[in-house]
Structures are given as C-alpha cells and as structure tokens.
Design a protein around this motif. Structure first.
Motif, PDB file in Angstrom:
ATOM      1  N   GLU A 116      65.943 -24.371  13.021  1.00 48.96           N
ATOM      2  CA  GLU A 116      67.176 -24.554  12.238  1.00 48.96           C
ATOM      3  C   GLU A 116      66.974 -25.474  11.049  1.00 48.96           C
ATOM      4  O   GLU A 116      67.611 -25.300  10.015  1.00 48.96           O
ATOM      5  N   SER A 117      66.100 -26.449  11.185  1.00 52.41           N
ATOM      6  CA  SER A 117      65.925 -27.358  10.058  1.00 52.41           C
ATOM      7  C   SER A 117      64.976 -26.802   8.998  1.00 52.41           C
ATOM      8  O   SER A 117      65.045 -27.192   7.846  1.00 52.41           O
ATOM      9  N   PHE A 118      64.122 -25.848   9.379  1.00 55.50           N
ATOM     10  CA  PHE A 118      63.121 -25.339   8.429  1.00 55.50           C
ATOM     11  C   PHE A 118      63.489 -24.037   7.731  1.00 55.50           C
ATOM     12  O   PHE A 118      62.899 -23.694   6.718  1.00 55.50           O
ATOM     13  N   VAL A 119      64.427 -23.293   8.298  1.00 57.34           N
ATOM     14  CA  VAL A 119      64.879 -22.089   7.594  1.00 57.34           C
ATOM     15  C   VAL A 119      66.397 -22.172   7.432  1.00 57.34           C
ATOM     16  O   VAL A 119      67.035 -23.071   7.984  1.00 57.34           O
ATOM     17  N   ASP A 120      66.961 -21.249   6.653  1.00 54.95           N
ATOM     18  CA  ASP A 120      68.382 -21.367   6.325  1.00 54.95           C
ATOM     19  C   ASP A 120      69.316 -20.795   7.386  1.00 54.95           C
ATOM     20  O   ASP A 120      70.433 -21.262   7.544  1.00 54.95           O
ATOM     21  N   LYS A 121      68.849 -19.764   8.062  1.00 53.78           N
ATOM     22  CA  LYS A 121      69.697 -19.169   9.110  1.00 53.78           C
ATOM     23  C   LYS A 121      68.862 -18.788  10.310  1.00 53.78           C
ATOM     24  O   LYS A 121      67.757 -18.268  10.174  1.00 53.78           O
ATOM     25  N   VAL A 122      69.405 -19.071  11.494  1.00 55.57           N
ATOM     26  CA  VAL A 122      68.738 -18.686  12.735  1.00 55.57           C
ATOM     27  C   VAL A 122      69.757 -17.938  13.602  1.00 55.57           C
ATOM     28  O   VAL A 122      70.793 -18.502  13.956  1.00 55.57           O
ATOM     29  N   PHE A 123      69.475 -16.679  13.880  1.00 52.26           N
ATOM     30  CA  PHE A 123      70.345 -15.898  14.761  1.00 52.26           C
ATOM     31  C   PHE A 123      69.601 -15.621  16.058  1.00 52.26           C
ATOM     32  O   PHE A 123      68.426 -15.254  16.028  1.00 52.26           O
ATOM     33  N   VAL A 124      70.272 -15.818  17.175  1.00 52.15           N
ATOM     34  CA  VAL A 124      69.634 -15.555  18.464  1.00 52.15           C
ATOM     35  C   VAL A 124      70.469 -14.532  19.238  1.00 52.15           C
ATOM     36  O   VAL A 124      71.669 -14.719  19.422  1.00 52.15           O
ATOM     37  N   GLU A 125      69.815 -13.451  19.619  1.00 49.53           N
ATOM     38  CA  GLU A 125      70.460 -12.461  20.483  1.00 49.53           C
ATOM     39  C   GLU A 125      69.614 -12.402  21.745  1.00 49.53           C
ATOM     40  O   GLU A 125      68.393 -12.352  21.663  1.00 49.53           O
ATOM     41  N   THR A 132      64.814 -11.217  24.181  1.00 48.19           N
ATOM     42  CA  THR A 132      65.382 -12.106  23.173  1.00 48.19           C
ATOM     43  C   THR A 132      64.934 -11.686  21.784  1.00 48.19           C
ATOM     44  O   THR A 132      63.784 -11.301  21.597  1.00 48.19           O
ATOM     45  N   ALA A 133      65.841 -11.776  20.837  1.00 50.30           N
ATOM     46  CA  ALA A 133      65.465 -11.549  19.438  1.00 50.30           C
ATOM     47  C   ALA A 133      65.948 -12.743  18.616  1.00 50.30           C
ATOM     48  O   ALA A 133      67.115 -13.139  18.709  1.00 50.30           O
ATOM     49  N   VAL A 134      65.028 -13.322  17.879  1.00 51.61           N
ATOM     50  CA  VAL A 134      65.357 -14.457  17.016  1.00 51.61           C
ATOM     51  C   VAL A 134      65.159 -14.017  15.570  1.00 51.61           C
ATOM     52  O   VAL A 134      64.086 -13.532  15.205  1.00 51.61           O
ATOM     53  N   THR A 135      66.184 -14.150  14.769  1.00 53.49           N
ATOM     54  CA  THR A 135      66.085 -13.787  13.354  1.00 53.49           C
ATOM     55  C   THR A 135      66.128 -15.054  12.506  1.00 53.49           C
ATOM     56  O   THR A 135      67.034 -15.867  12.641  1.00 53.49           O
ATOM     57  N   LEU A 136      65.120 -15.183  11.678  1.00 53.43           N
ATOM     58  CA  LEU A 136      65.014 -16.346  10.795  1.00 53.43           C
ATOM     59  C   LEU A 136      65.196 -15.864   9.362  1.00 53.43           C
ATOM     60  O   LEU A 136      64.575 -14.887   8.960  1.00 53.43           O
ATOM     61  N   ILE A 137      66.043 -16.535   8.608  1.00 56.32           N
ATOM     62  CA  ILE A 137      66.191 -16.174   7.194  1.00 56.32           C
ATOM     63  C   ILE A 137      65.944 -17.409   6.337  1.00 56.32           C
ATOM     64  O   ILE A 137      66.504 -18.483   6.589  1.00 56.32           O
ATOM     65  N   LYS A 138      65.066 -17.233   5.380  1.00 54.75           N
ATOM     66  CA  LYS A 138      64.717 -18.344   4.490  1.00 54.75           C
ATOM     67  C   LYS A 138      65.016 -17.943   3.048  1.00 54.75           C
ATOM     68  O   LYS A 138      64.570 -16.901   2.571  1.00 54.75           O
ATOM     69  N   TYR A 139      65.771 -18.761   2.356  1.00 55.80           N
ATOM     70  CA  TYR A 139      66.027 -18.540   0.929  1.00 55.80           C
ATOM     71  C   TYR A 139      64.972 -19.302   0.147  1.00 55.80           C
ATOM     72  O   TYR A 139      64.832 -20.509   0.293  1.00 55.80           O
ATOM     73  N   LEU A 140      64.241 -18.599  -0.678  1.00 49.81           N
ATOM     74  CA  LEU A 140      63.222 -19.258  -1.488  1.00 49.81           C
ATOM     75  C   LEU A 140      63.832 -19.726  -2.803  1.00 49.81           C
ATOM     76  O   LEU A 140      64.627 -19.020  -3.417  1.00 49.81           O
TER      77      LEU A 140
END
Ligand SMILES: Nc1ncnc2c1ncn2[C@@H]1O[C@H](COP(=O)(O)OP(=O)(O)OP(=O)(O)O)[C@@H](O)[C@H]1O
Ligand SMILES: [Mg+2]
Length: 146
Positions: A116-125, A132-140
C-alpha cells in the motif's frame, strides 16, 4: 487505453520471487520509470508473490502463480498476481499493519502495508480454498510524451 499486455505463469517456488521481480523490471523499463518507482514496484510485487508462495500454497513448492502486466494511459502500470491456494478468510484483517497468521514464524505482517505504501492502489480479491488475486496499480510521474 490498455497497452502491451503480458501474462505469465510460474511455479510457486521461492526462486521465482526474484524471477517475478526481474520480469516486472524488464516490463517497466520501456515506460521510463525513475529508479525509485522501479524499486517500489518490484518490492510490492515481491511481497505479493511471496505471500502466494508462503501463505497461498503454504511453502509446498507446488501450485501455479499467474502474473498479468498491463499499461493504462501510458503511465499507469497494472500488475495482477493470482494464486489458487488457500485464500484469505478475512481480507480486512489481513491488510492491517502487523497482522500475520504466521506469528510463530516471526513474520512481521507488513506485506500488505508495504504494498500500500509503494503503489497507488491495492485491490485484494480472495475466497477461502479458491485462491487470491492482488492487483497493484502504480501511477508513474515520468510520462511527458504524447
Ligand atoms: N496469497 C495469500 N494467500 C493466503 N493468505 C494470504 C495471502 N496473502 C496474504 N495472506 C494472509 O494475510 C496475512 C498478512 O499478509 P502480509 O503480507 O501483510 O503479512 P505476512 O506475510 O504475514 O508477513 P510479512 O509479509 O511481513 O513477512 C498473512 O499472514 C496471511 O494470513
Ligand atoms: Mg507477506
């Protein structure tokens, strides 16, 4: 717009944590991230992959992990890490800082907090016994192009 979609699947072996980091790194380089952004993305991916290996597949060394990489609007990197292991019963609790189901093994329970601190969004299903599926979104910050 979604560009350059890459999907891969690898065995839940500890050595593949480093492999996943390298793949993400290779994927992101063309997006011209800063060194700091690249390190942050790699670290978040490492945490998600290690969770799949350690918790999802309980260190058995078998089981598949999928990683999907995508770029949206040329400056948002999307990384989805999926396992088909034991799943998470209480996602909200799992995401709390310092919560770990492996306290006896002295795990710090900080993986999700790091993500959570290193990328902008973390979704956990997740669903127990399904995976489990973890989605990480990072805005450059680095995209100035057309
Ligand atoms: N892929 C997964 N499958 C099953 N359970 C998971 C998965 N990922 C996380 N968990 C659960 O969520 C808890 C919290 O995960 P988190 O990464 O924050 O801490 P940790 O892995 O226990 O410790 P650390 O990451 O600091 O070494 C884990 O202890 C585990 O119970
Ligand atoms: Mg962890």
């Amino acid at each position: 717009m979604e560009g350059n979609i890459v999907k891969l699947e690898f065995e839940a072996l500890p050595e593949n944590q480093g492999f996943a980091r390298s793949v993400v790194s290779a994927y992101c380089v063309s997006l011209d991230p800063t060194l700091e952004e690249l390190t942050e993305i790699k670290t978040a991916v490492s945490e998600a992959v290690s969770n799949a290996i350690i918790h999802g597949y309980e260190r058995k060394g078998t089981g598949q992990i999928e990683m999907e990489l995508k770029t949206m609007d040329k400056d948002k990197v999307y990384i989805k890490i999926t396992d088909y292991g034991k799943g998470i019963r209480d996602i909200k609790k799992a995401r709390e800082p310092m919560f770990s189901t492996e306290e006896s093994r002295e795990m710090s329970g900080m993986g999700f907090t790091v993500m959570e601190s290193f990328v902008d969004k973390v979704f956990v299903e997740s669903e127990p016994d399904k995976g489990t599926a973890v989605t990480l979104i990072k805005y450059l910050d680095t995209y100035y192009g057309v």
